[in-house]
Scaffold this motif. Structure first.
Motif, PDB file in Angstrom:
ATOM      1  N   TRP A 243      11.377 -40.926 -87.593  1.00 27.90           N
ATOM      2  CA  TRP A 243      11.498 -42.381 -87.591  1.00 27.90           C
ATOM      3  C   TRP A 243      12.437 -42.840 -88.710  1.00 27.90           C
ATOM      4  CZ3 TRP A 243       9.864 -44.851 -83.512  1.00 27.90           C
ATOM      5  CH2 TRP A 243       8.710 -44.462 -82.821  1.00 27.90           C
ATOM      6  N   THR A 244      13.306 -43.804 -88.393  1.00 27.84           N
ATOM      7  CA  THR A 244      14.090 -44.503 -89.415  1.00 27.84           C
ATOM      8  C   THR A 244      13.711 -45.973 -89.370  1.00 27.84           C
ATOM      9  OG1 THR A 244      15.999 -45.167 -88.055  1.00 27.84           O
ATOM     10  CG2 THR A 244      15.987 -42.892 -88.939  1.00 27.84           C
ATOM     11  N   SER A 245      14.190 -46.738 -90.333  1.00 30.53           N
ATOM     12  CA  SER A 245      13.816 -48.155 -90.403  1.00 30.53           C
ATOM     13  C   SER A 245      14.631 -49.031 -89.463  1.00 30.53           C
ATOM     14  CB  SER A 245      13.969 -48.666 -91.846  1.00 30.53           C
ATOM     15  OG  SER A 245      15.315 -48.544 -92.274  1.00 30.53           O
ATOM     16  N   ASN A 246      15.640 -48.475 -88.802  1.00 29.73           N
ATOM     17  CA  ASN A 246      16.562 -49.281 -87.997  1.00 29.73           C
ATOM     18  C   ASN A 246      16.057 -49.594 -86.601  1.00 29.73           C
ATOM     19  OD1 ASN A 246      18.419 -47.867 -90.047  1.00 29.73           O
ATOM     20  ND2 ASN A 246      19.761 -49.409 -89.140  1.00 29.73           N
ATOM     21  N   GLN A 247      16.332 -50.819 -86.162  1.00 32.47           N
ATOM     22  CA  GLN A 247      16.234 -51.122 -84.738  1.00 32.47           C
ATOM     23  C   GLN A 247      17.359 -50.382 -84.012  1.00 32.47           C
ATOM     24  OE1 GLN A 247      13.041 -52.654 -85.122  1.00 32.47           O
ATOM     25  NE2 GLN A 247      13.748 -53.574 -83.211  1.00 32.47           N
ATOM     26  N   PHE A 248      17.115 -50.018 -82.772  1.00 37.37           N
ATOM     27  CA  PHE A 248      18.131 -49.340 -81.963  1.00 37.37           C
ATOM     28  C   PHE A 248      19.090 -50.392 -81.418  1.00 37.37           C
ATOM     29  CE2 PHE A 248      19.425 -47.163 -77.916  1.00 37.37           C
ATOM     30  CZ  PHE A 248      20.061 -46.081 -78.502  1.00 37.37           C
ATOM     31  N   LEU A 249      20.279 -50.440 -82.008  1.00 36.87           N
ATOM     32  CA  LEU A 249      21.309 -51.417 -81.647  1.00 36.87           C
ATOM     33  C   LEU A 249      22.637 -50.695 -81.457  1.00 36.87           C
ATOM     34  CD1 LEU A 249      20.393 -54.190 -84.248  1.00 36.87           C
ATOM     35  CD2 LEU A 249      19.990 -54.287 -81.764  1.00 36.87           C
ATOM     36  N   PRO A 250      23.572 -51.293 -80.717  1.00 40.54           N
ATOM     37  CA  PRO A 250      24.878 -50.643 -80.546  1.00 40.54           C
ATOM     38  C   PRO A 250      25.700 -50.696 -81.815  1.00 40.54           C
ATOM     39  CG  PRO A 250      24.885 -52.820 -79.526  1.00 40.54           C
ATOM     40  CD  PRO A 250      23.479 -52.569 -79.962  1.00 40.54           C
ATOM     41  N   TYR A 251      26.541 -49.688 -82.005  1.00 37.88           N
ATOM     42  CA  TYR A 251      27.529 -49.726 -83.071  1.00 37.88           C
ATOM     43  C   TYR A 251      28.619 -50.742 -82.700  1.00 37.88           C
ATOM     44  CZ  TYR A 251      25.701 -45.233 -84.856  1.00 37.88           C
ATOM     45  OH  TYR A 251      24.919 -44.228 -85.367  1.00 37.88           O
ATOM     46  N   ASP A 252      29.296 -51.295 -83.703  1.00 42.51           N
ATOM     47  CA  ASP A 252      30.435 -52.180 -83.434  1.00 42.51           C
ATOM     48  C   ASP A 252      31.467 -51.434 -82.598  1.00 42.51           C
ATOM     49  OD1 ASP A 252      29.256 -54.161 -84.901  1.00 42.51           O
ATOM     50  OD2 ASP A 252      30.483 -53.888 -86.682  1.00 42.51           O
ATOM     51  N   GLY A 253      31.948 -52.080 -81.535  1.00 41.25           N
ATOM     52  CA  GLY A 253      32.910 -51.437 -80.654  1.00 41.25           C
ATOM     53  C   GLY A 253      32.269 -50.630 -79.538  1.00 41.25           C
ATOM     54  N   PHE A 254      30.945 -50.734 -79.385  1.00 39.32           N
ATOM     55  CA  PHE A 254      30.223 -49.998 -78.349  1.00 39.32           C
ATOM     56  C   PHE A 254      30.791 -50.283 -76.957  1.00 39.32           C
ATOM     57  CE2 PHE A 254      26.917 -50.314 -75.056  1.00 39.32           C
ATOM     58  CZ  PHE A 254      26.422 -49.011 -75.042  1.00 39.32           C
ATOM     59  N   LYS A 255      30.918 -49.232 -76.151  1.00 39.27           N
ATOM     60  CA  LYS A 255      31.318 -49.352 -74.750  1.00 39.27           C
ATOM     61  C   LYS A 255      30.328 -48.592 -73.894  1.00 39.27           C
ATOM     62  CE  LYS A 255      36.291 -49.841 -75.621  1.00 39.27           C
ATOM     63  NZ  LYS A 255      37.643 -49.268 -75.381  1.00 39.27           N
ATOM     64  N   VAL A 256      29.901 -49.224 -72.811  1.00 44.64           N
ATOM     65  CA  VAL A 256      28.940 -48.595 -71.910  1.00 44.64           C
ATOM     66  C   VAL A 256      29.546 -47.339 -71.313  1.00 44.64           C
ATOM     67  CG1 VAL A 256      27.657 -48.867 -69.760  1.00 44.64           C
ATOM     68  CG2 VAL A 256      27.773 -50.755 -71.382  1.00 44.64           C
ATOM     69  N   ASP A 257      28.742 -46.280 -71.266  1.00 45.44           N
ATOM     70  CA  ASP A 257      29.196 -44.993 -70.755  1.00 45.44           C
ATOM     71  C   ASP A 257      29.130 -44.974 -69.233  1.00 45.44           C
ATOM     72  OD1 ASP A 257      30.099 -42.391 -71.005  1.00 45.44           O
ATOM     73  OD2 ASP A 257      28.704 -41.949 -72.631  1.00 45.44           O
ATOM     74  N   MET A 258      29.412 -43.786 -68.662  1.00 49.39           N
ATOM     75  CA  MET A 258      29.391 -43.646 -67.214  1.00 49.39           C
ATOM     76  C   MET A 258      27.992 -43.881 -66.646  1.00 49.39           C
ATOM     77  SD  MET A 258      27.708 -40.543 -67.099  1.00 49.39           S
ATOM     78  CE  MET A 258      28.000 -39.904 -65.477  1.00 49.39           C
ATOM     79  N   TYR A 259      26.953 -43.644 -67.445  1.00 50.78           N
ATOM     80  CA  TYR A 259      25.581 -43.922 -67.026  1.00 50.78           C
ATOM     81  C   TYR A 259      25.159 -45.209 -67.732  1.00 50.78           C
ATOM     82  CZ  TYR A 259      20.579 -43.035 -66.195  1.00 50.78           C
ATOM     83  OH  TYR A 259      19.263 -43.119 -65.803  1.00 50.78           O
ATOM     84  N   PRO A 260      25.214 -46.361 -67.062  1.00 52.84           N
ATOM     85  CA  PRO A 260      25.082 -47.648 -67.758  1.00 52.84           C
ATOM     86  C   PRO A 260      23.732 -47.874 -68.413  1.00 52.84           C
ATOM     87  CG  PRO A 260      25.054 -47.966 -65.377  1.00 52.84           C
ATOM     88  CD  PRO A 260      25.438 -46.544 -65.610  1.00 52.84           C
ATOM     89  N   PHE A 261      22.701 -47.100 -68.021  1.00 52.84           N
ATOM     90  CA  PHE A 261      21.368 -47.326 -68.563  1.00 52.84           C
ATOM     91  C   PHE A 261      20.973 -46.310 -69.628  1.00 52.84           C
ATOM     92  CE2 PHE A 261      21.170 -48.764 -64.037  1.00 52.84           C
ATOM     93  CZ  PHE A 261      21.224 -50.123 -64.327  1.00 52.84           C
ATOM     94  N   MET A 262      21.941 -45.500 -70.075  1.00 55.73           N
ATOM     95  CA  MET A 262      21.628 -44.498 -71.093  1.00 55.73           C
ATOM     96  C   MET A 262      21.061 -45.153 -72.351  1.00 55.73           C
ATOM     97  SD  MET A 262      21.637 -41.356 -72.086  1.00 55.73           S
ATOM     98  CE  MET A 262      21.259 -40.666 -73.679  1.00 55.73           C
ATOM     99  N   SER A 263      21.607 -46.285 -72.748  1.00 59.91           N
ATOM    100  CA  SER A 263      21.248 -46.915 -74.020  1.00 59.91           C
ATOM    101  C   SER A 263      20.869 -48.382 -73.889  1.00 59.91           C
ATOM    102  CB  SER A 263      22.426 -46.807 -74.997  1.00 59.91           C
ATOM    103  OG  SER A 263      22.902 -45.499 -75.093  1.00 59.91           O
ATOM    104  N   THR A 264      21.494 -49.097 -72.960  1.00 61.81           N
ATOM    105  CA  THR A 264      21.433 -50.559 -72.983  1.00 61.81           C
ATOM    106  C   THR A 264      20.024 -51.112 -72.820  1.00 61.81           C
ATOM    107  OG1 THR A 264      21.992 -50.558 -70.625  1.00 61.81           O
ATOM    108  CG2 THR A 264      23.802 -50.857 -72.181  1.00 61.81           C
ATOM    109  N   LEU A 265      19.162 -50.446 -72.066  1.00 61.84           N
ATOM    110  CA  LEU A 265      17.816 -50.965 -71.840  1.00 61.84           C
ATOM    111  C   LEU A 265      16.935 -50.837 -73.078  1.00 61.84           C
ATOM    112  CD1 LEU A 265      17.020 -49.712 -68.220  1.00 61.84           C
ATOM    113  CD2 LEU A 265      17.957 -51.910 -68.950  1.00 61.84           C
ATOM    114  N   GLN A 266      17.352 -49.992 -74.027  1.00 63.07           N
ATOM    115  CA  GLN A 266      16.546 -49.786 -75.237  1.00 63.07           C
ATOM    116  C   GLN A 266      17.019 -50.616 -76.427  1.00 63.07           C
ATOM    117  OE1 GLN A 266      17.656 -46.795 -73.423  1.00 63.07           O
ATOM    118  NE2 GLN A 266      15.755 -47.160 -72.319  1.00 63.07           N
ATOM    119  N   PHE A 267      18.194 -51.228 -76.321  1.00 59.86           N
ATOM    120  CA  PHE A 267      18.706 -51.984 -77.459  1.00 59.86           C
ATOM    121  C   PHE A 267      17.777 -53.150 -77.804  1.00 59.86           C
ATOM    122  CE2 PHE A 267      23.335 -50.655 -76.415  1.00 59.86           C
ATOM    123  CZ  PHE A 267      23.253 -49.591 -77.305  1.00 59.86           C
TER     124      PHE A 267
END
Length: 448
Positions: free
Chosen positions: A382-406
């Motif tokens: 565990w880290t103290s950070n919320q799961f957020l995109p890095y600046d300049g984030f671009k959705v990958d070929m699998y659009p739900f890899m990360s976006t639903l958890q942000f």
């Protein structure tokens, strides 16, 4: 590396993923395939069919325009079209024989495609993406066995031999400018620079000096918090933590009961006080609590409360990555604490072999440049950070890899004892809701 060598490695990774998936499912008797419902797991046969479907969507459909093996099943194998509870409906899904036939057919077709077609970077990227996705489900099949108290999976070999001399205390990371993440664009994006979208694009960060523990928090460390009434002291818990602490949970599966058993948390999920000593459940066996092993299956709220009790804090995800990798601008980039050699049994507890049973000072060969141990494997940290995109984030070929958890998930780092070693690197970011304790989560801390 020559194309033939790349193909050979790719086929070996595919075969390993296929055989591990089959062993995790085919070693279960028929009556164990219908696992009890739990929001953190999936039925094993659904995991198998879903993994095969992913190859269809992101290789055959995307690259070749090939229709599905069974178009009528597409929505049912797709995790975003079938409700979680509906995955338990036997009237919707085929049994073991048909699911296994589907899985093997798709595997054989993928292997034949790799062997027969030219290997472009796009093809290699998509093959690896699908293989890595399958390995994510291998981890979830392992934690499913833990959740529902099934026997240990076939890759489990038990504890390692006695490790090296103990280490403890903090190490100091100096102030400076550091690199975080993987390149947003890179010629080697399908090979050594492969990464998921939430790890990109790489950036520089300025950090103050900080002190971080060389080892994970152990069962002994956490037991002291329990014995000191840590779960009965609301002042140690944040608002979210107190809400979780005051909410009764159904722990019937933990204790092998068929009827609901509602209890408020008073210790880590898989601990019990039995005959005047603590035990911890490992799959279907209750064993004496190993005080030197990392505390496992704890929520973010428990980690946060322990820090408040101990006068410590959780690292930020940037601090964690710097302590693990020590990557500086203009210097050779390392993907693992020990360099760029792929993880092996001497570096880390991974691949479902020993299940976080060894002391927190074990795996000296995997030590980071700052002297931290087990930053890869053992437990997701565990880290103290919320799961957020890095600046300049671009959705990958699998659009739900990360976006639903942000937004509402927390960042964990480093992989776990159940994570596949081909999947992990120090930049990898995993997202879990702060109340998750069915997965292999633990933590290390920083000085205030």
């Amino acid at each position: 590396m020559q194309s033939d060598d790349v193909k050979a490695n790719l086929l070996a990774e595919l075969e390993q993923a296929r055989s591990r998936t089959e062993r995790l499912i085919c070693t279960l008797p028929e009556d164990k395939l219908d696992v009890p419902y739990h929001p953190g797991v999936n039925p094993p046969l659904w995991e198998m069919g879903h993994s095969a479907f992913f190859y269809e969507v992101f290789v055959f459909n995307l690259l070749d325009g090939t229709p599905s093996y069974d178009p009528s099943m597409d929505d049912l194998w797709d995790s975003f079209h079938v409700e979680h509870r509906d995955r338990w409906r036997s009237d919707l899904f085929p049994g073991r024989a048909k699911t296994l036939a589907y899985f093997r057919t798709i595997y054989d077709r993928i292997a034949e495609r790799i062997q027969s077609k030219p290997l472009t970077d796009e093809d290699l990227y998509l093959y690896r993406y699908a293989i890595f996705h399958q390995n994510m489900h291998i981890e979830s099949l392992i934690w499913c066995r833990q959740t529902v108290a099934y026997p240990a999976p076939p890759d489990y070999v038990g504890d390692r031999p006695a490790p090296s001399e103990p280490v403890s205390g903090d190490t100091e990371v100096p102030a400076g400018r550091w690199l975080i993440g993987m390149p947003g664009t890179a010629e080697a994006y399908a090979r050594e620079d492969f990464a998921f979208d939430n790890e990109k694009p790489r950036f520089e960060v300025e950090l103050d000096a900080f002190r971080i523990s060389r080892t994970l928090v152990s069962n002994r460390d956490f037991r002291a918090f329990v014995h000191d009434g840590g779960y009965q002291r609301p002042a140690l818990w944040s608002f979210g933590g107190r809400k979780w602490l005051e909410t009764e949970q159904d722990v019937s599966l933990v204790h092998g009961l068929e009827e609901p058993l509602m209890r408020a948390p008073r210790h880590p999920l898989y601990w019990r006080w039995h005959e005047n000593h603590w035990q911890e459940r490992l799959f279907d066996q209750w064993q004496p609590l190993n005080p030197d092993a990392p505390v496992t299956h704890v929520t973010y709220w428990e980690a946060e409360a322990w820090c408040n009790w101990a006068g410590r804090r959780l690292p930020t995800e940037y601090e964690w990555e710097v302590a693990a990798l020590a990557n500086r601008p203009g210097e050779a980039f390392r993907r693992f604490p020990w360099g760029n050699e792929a993880p092996s049994v001497v570096h880390a507890d991974m691949d479902g072999r020993t299940q976080a049973r060894n002391p927190v000072w074990d795996y000296p060969a995997g030590e980071s440049p700052f002297g931290c141990r087990q930053m890869i494997g053992s437990v997701w940290e565990w880290t103290s950070n919320q799961f957020l995109p890095y600046d300049g984030f671009k959705v990958d070929m699998y659009p739900f890899m990360s976006t639903l958890q942000f937004g509402d998930h927390k960042v964990t780092k480093g992989g776990s004892c159940a994570t596949s070693s081909i999947l992990i690197r120090g930049t990898y970011r995993q997202a879990y809701l702060p109340l998750r304790n069915d997965v292999y989560t633990g933590f290390r801390t920083c000085a205030l």
